[in-house]
Every structure is written in C-alpha cells, then in structure tokens.
Write a protein that holds these residues in place. Structure first.
Motif, PDB file in Angstrom:
ATOM      1  N   ALA A  41       0.827  -1.203   0.000  1.00  0.00           N
ATOM      2  CA  ALA A  41       0.000   0.000   0.000  1.00  0.00           C
ATOM      3  C   ALA A  41       0.865   1.259   0.000  1.00  0.00           C
ATOM      4  O   ALA A  41       0.579   2.227  -0.721  1.00  0.00           O
ATOM      5  N   LEU A  42       1.918   1.253   0.801  1.00  0.00           N
ATOM      6  CA  LEU A  42       2.810   2.408   0.870  1.00  0.00           C
ATOM      7  C   LEU A  42       3.520   2.644  -0.457  1.00  0.00           C
ATOM      8  O   LEU A  42       3.541   3.773  -0.979  1.00  0.00           O
ATOM      9  N   LEU A  43       4.107   1.596  -1.014  1.00  0.00           N
ATOM     10  CA  LEU A  43       4.888   1.742  -2.243  1.00  0.00           C
ATOM     11  C   LEU A  43       4.005   2.093  -3.441  1.00  0.00           C
ATOM     12  O   LEU A  43       4.374   2.946  -4.266  1.00  0.00           O
ATOM     13  N   LEU A  44       2.849   1.456  -3.543  1.00  0.00           N
ATOM     14  CA  LEU A  44       1.924   1.793  -4.627  1.00  0.00           C
ATOM     15  C   LEU A  44       1.438   3.237  -4.482  1.00  0.00           C
ATOM     16  O   LEU A  44       1.314   3.968  -5.471  1.00  0.00           O
ATOM     17  N   GLY A  45       1.168   3.636  -3.252  1.00  0.00           N
ATOM     18  CA  GLY A  45       0.726   5.006  -3.012  1.00  0.00           C
ATOM     19  C   GLY A  45       1.778   6.015  -3.438  1.00  0.00           C
ATOM     20  O   GLY A  45       1.455   7.051  -4.047  1.00  0.00           O
ATOM     21  N   MET A  46       3.034   5.736  -3.143  1.00  0.00           N
ATOM     22  CA  MET A  46       4.117   6.648  -3.509  1.00  0.00           C
ATOM     23  C   MET A  46       4.202   6.847  -5.016  1.00  0.00           C
ATOM     24  O   MET A  46       4.605   7.904  -5.498  1.00  0.00           O
ATOM     25  N   ALA A  47       3.813   5.829  -5.767  1.00  0.00           N
ATOM     26  CA  ALA A  47       3.835   5.938  -7.227  1.00  0.00           C
ATOM     27  C   ALA A  47       2.807   6.943  -7.742  1.00  0.00           C
ATOM     28  O   ALA A  47       2.915   7.428  -8.875  1.00  0.00           O
ATOM     29  N   PHE A  48       1.822   7.255  -6.908  1.00  0.00           N
ATOM     30  CA  PHE A  48       0.766   8.203  -7.302  1.00  0.00           C
ATOM     31  C   PHE A  48       0.905   9.543  -6.583  1.00  0.00           C
ATOM     32  O   PHE A  48      -0.063  10.294  -6.473  1.00  0.00           O
ATOM     33  N   HIS A  49       2.114   9.839  -6.136  1.00  0.00           N
ATOM     34  CA  HIS A  49       2.329  11.108  -5.420  1.00  0.00           C
ATOM     35  C   HIS A  49       1.946  12.321  -6.264  1.00  0.00           C
ATOM     36  O   HIS A  49       1.532  13.354  -5.729  1.00  0.00           O
ATOM     37  N   PHE A  50       2.060  12.209  -7.579  1.00  0.00           N
ATOM     38  CA  PHE A  50       1.750  13.346  -8.450  1.00  0.00           C
ATOM     39  C   PHE A  50       0.289  13.793  -8.317  1.00  0.00           C
ATOM     40  O   PHE A  50      -0.069  14.904  -8.710  1.00  0.00           O
ATOM     41  N   LEU A  51      -0.560  12.940  -7.737  1.00  0.00           N
ATOM     42  CA  LEU A  51      -1.965  13.297  -7.543  1.00  0.00           C
ATOM     43  C   LEU A  51      -2.245  13.906  -6.170  1.00  0.00           C
ATOM     44  O   LEU A  51      -3.362  14.337  -5.906  1.00  0.00           O
ATOM     45  N   SER A  52      -1.210  13.971  -5.314  1.00  0.00           N
ATOM     46  CA  SER A  52      -1.431  14.419  -3.940  1.00  0.00           C
ATOM     47  C   SER A  52      -1.871  15.871  -3.848  1.00  0.00           C
ATOM     48  O   SER A  52      -2.533  16.265  -2.884  1.00  0.00           O
ATOM     49  N   GLU A  53      -1.508  16.684  -4.830  1.00  0.00           N
ATOM     50  CA  GLU A  53      -1.900  18.090  -4.806  1.00  0.00           C
ATOM     51  C   GLU A  53      -2.936  18.423  -5.864  1.00  0.00           C
ATOM     52  O   GLU A  53      -3.267  19.590  -6.072  1.00  0.00           O
ATOM     53  N   ASP A  54      -3.446  17.401  -6.525  1.00  0.00           N
ATOM     54  CA  ASP A  54      -4.528  17.604  -7.480  1.00  0.00           C
ATOM     55  C   ASP A  54      -5.788  18.009  -6.726  1.00  0.00           C
ATOM     56  O   ASP A  54      -6.131  17.421  -5.696  1.00  0.00           O
ATOM     57  N   ASN A  55      -6.483  18.996  -7.225  1.00  0.00           N
ATOM     58  CA  ASN A  55      -7.663  19.526  -6.524  1.00  0.00           C
ATOM     59  C   ASN A  55      -8.733  18.474  -6.280  1.00  0.00           C
ATOM     60  O   ASN A  55      -9.468  18.542  -5.295  1.00  0.00           O
ATOM     61  N   SER A  56      -8.809  17.493  -7.152  1.00  0.00           N
ATOM     62  CA  SER A  56      -9.852  16.472  -7.012  1.00  0.00           C
ATOM     63  C   SER A  56      -9.486  15.389  -6.006  1.00  0.00           C
ATOM     64  O   SER A  56     -10.350  14.600  -5.607  1.00  0.00           O
TER      65      SER A  56
END
Length: 328
Positions: A41-56
């Motif tokens: 869960a942690l490693l997969l989540g890190m791969a999507f860091h680019f969405l962490s500041e997306d407004n949605s």
C-alpha cells in the motif's frame, strides 16, 4: 438536504477513491505474493504522489491519511486482549516513559551541540519521542513565537516522516534478523517508530499479534504528548497558552478495548468491526504513500537531519538494549 450532503462529501470522494483502489490493489498483491499488504500500500501510493496536490484528490487523501487512520487505530482496541496486557505488568509503561525522557533530553542536547535553539531541540526531541509529525505540530503550537518557528516545524515534519518511512521498511527486517519474537518486535516497533501510521504498517507486516501490540505501545507514547506539551509550554516565557487535550483516538482505543474484553459484542459484529479497522488502516497507509514525496525527503538541512537521525538511533539503541537485557 441531500444536495447539501453531496456537496460536503464531494471534495473527499476523489482522494478516498484513489486511496481505496490502491488499498484493494495492495491487498490483491499481498494475497497472491505473500508480501505485507501495508508495504504494498505504501509503495503503490508513492507511485501516485503526483496526484497528492490535485484539486480532485488532495482533500480526500489528506482525510484518509489522518482522520481515517486515527479511526482505524481507535478500532484496533477491539483486538487488544486486556488479560495479555495485564500479564505484562507495568514494564512496558515504565520503559516507554524512560525512552521518551531519554529521547526528549537527547534532542535538547543535540540542538545545543549544533548551535540550534533549545526550542528546536524540544520540538525535534518531542516529535521523535512521541508521534512524529503529529507531535511536532502539537508542540509547535505551544512554543514561543519566533521567525524560524514555521521553517523549523516544516523541516522536522519532513525529517521524521522520512525516517518513519525508512523505519517502517527496515525495522521489521532488523528485528527478524535478530531473532526476536513477535511480541518483542511489536514492542520495539511501537516504542521506536515515530508516526502512528508507520507503526501500524510495520507491526502488521510482521504479524497481527505484533501489529496489535505495537499499536498498544505506540498509544502509551501518544498518551504522554499532553505531558510533553506542558513541559514545553512552561519552559518558555511567552509560550502560547493553549489548552492541552488527550487525542480522541487514544480514548477510542481504550474504550474499544474495554468493550471488546467485556464480551458484550456478538462475535459477528466484532469480526465486522475488525475488518473495518483493517481496511481503514490499509486505505490510510495508501493515502500516506500518496502524500510521501521522495523529493522533499532530501530537502532537510544537514544539521537538522543529523539531530533527527541521532535521536532516532538513540531511541532504537535504548529500546533494543532494554529488550535484550530485560526481555518483554
């Protein structure tokens, strides 16, 4: 009224959906390949860091990484066997108090060695000793106003988050290589890893027994946060006078433990709540991964990094020495 409810839920939906999908994928991979679900869960989540500041996604991800995590931790009290805890006596409690004092003092000493303010030493020491970023934010709220306070807090939060993430992956491997039992490993994980989320992730990567005990030990550390805040508050003139309270998830954890051990919940309801807790935690760890920026981890000032690393190693060394000499 329905439209009002939808408008309130809408900002959270994107981030929660993202974290939930990552959690489902992590569970699938864990079931099929045998690796810890929290690590996936942690490693997969890190791969999507680019969405962490997306407004949605930002609001929902932040909610999952904080509120949902604390709710899941609170529900973990349902798995805590009070008879087993009582059989351990006061040893873990006394040990945790000692660890917190040593780490907090280490922060103050290291700050002076490196020419930093005592306030920074207390901020760094308290965050490592208690609960990482959450403790840093709580402690800074009672520190006196200073032009560098926000910057100091930012660096401490980044530093302890980075160290917690590294510890979540490395500590289970270290403790297994030392031949420690699940209970000993759980105690050490709860006593040494900074943030609650990483404690849960590391503990459950070993076993459910280690995960529950690690959470219990971590709760003991979190319970000392109000005491540390009072010490900081009264150590400085001009410190902000703010009410110091007990974290709500700590109270929830204790209440759930009492209810579960009282035997008033039917087994089916208890199993359902335990499953809910598990999914809350996996989703929260996934969200934490999304929020984790590898780029930010390398931005910590060298002297700040050294102070935090030394505190972390001192805490680990003291806890390991205690387990090796006295056992659990």
């Amino acid at each position: 009224m329905l439209l009002t409810a939808k408008s309130r839920v809408a900002p959270y939906s994107g981030g929660l959906l993202l974290a939930s999908v990552i959690a489902v994928a992590a569970t699938f991979l864990s079931d099929h390949y045998g690796a810890p679900v929290m690590l996936f869960a942690l490693l997969l989540g890190m791969a999507f860091h680019f969405l962490s500041e997306d407004n949605s996604c930002a609001v929902g991800v932040d909610f999952a990484a904080k509120a949902l995590l604390r709710f899941g931790v609170g529900l973990l009290g349902l798995r805590l066997g009070l008879a087993e805890v009582m059989s351990l006596g006061l040893t873990p409690v006394i040990a945790i108090i000692g660890f917190v004092l040593v780490t907090f003092g280490c922060g103050v000493v290291m700050a002076r060695i490196f020419g930093r303010r005592t306030a920074f030493g207390m901020l760094a020491g308290g965050s490592v000793a208690i609960c990482g970023a959450s403790a840093a934010l709580a402690i800074t709220s009672v520190l006196p106003l200073h032009k560098d306070r926000e910057q100091d807090t930012l660096f401490v939060v980044i530093g302890v988050t980075a160290l917690s993430t590294i510890a979540m992956i490395a500590y289970p491997v270290l403790f297994k290589s030392l031949g420690l039992s699940d209970i000993e490993s759980g105690f050490l994980i709860g006593a040494t890893i900074h943030d609650v989320a990483q404690v849960v992730g590391a503990g459950y990567s070993i076993s459910e027994e280690a995960g529950v005990f690690a959470t219990y030990v971590k709760i003991l550390r979190v319970a000392l946060l109000p005491v540390v805040m009072l010490v900081v508050m009264f150590s400085f003139r001009g410190a902000q006078q703010q009410a110091v309270g007990v974290p709500w998830f700590l109270l929830m954890f204790a209440a759930c433990a009492v209810v579960a051990n009282a035997g008033v919940l039917p087994p089916a309801i208890l199993a359902l709540l335990n499953e809910l807790s598990r999914w809350c935690l996996v989703i929260a760890i996934a969200a934490l991964g999304v929020k984790t920026s590898l780029a930010n981890m390398v931005k910590v000032k060298p002297s700040y990094s050294i102070i935090l690393v030394v505190e972390t190693l001192v805490l680990l060394s003291v806890a390991l020495a205690f387990v090796m000499v006295f056992g659990i």
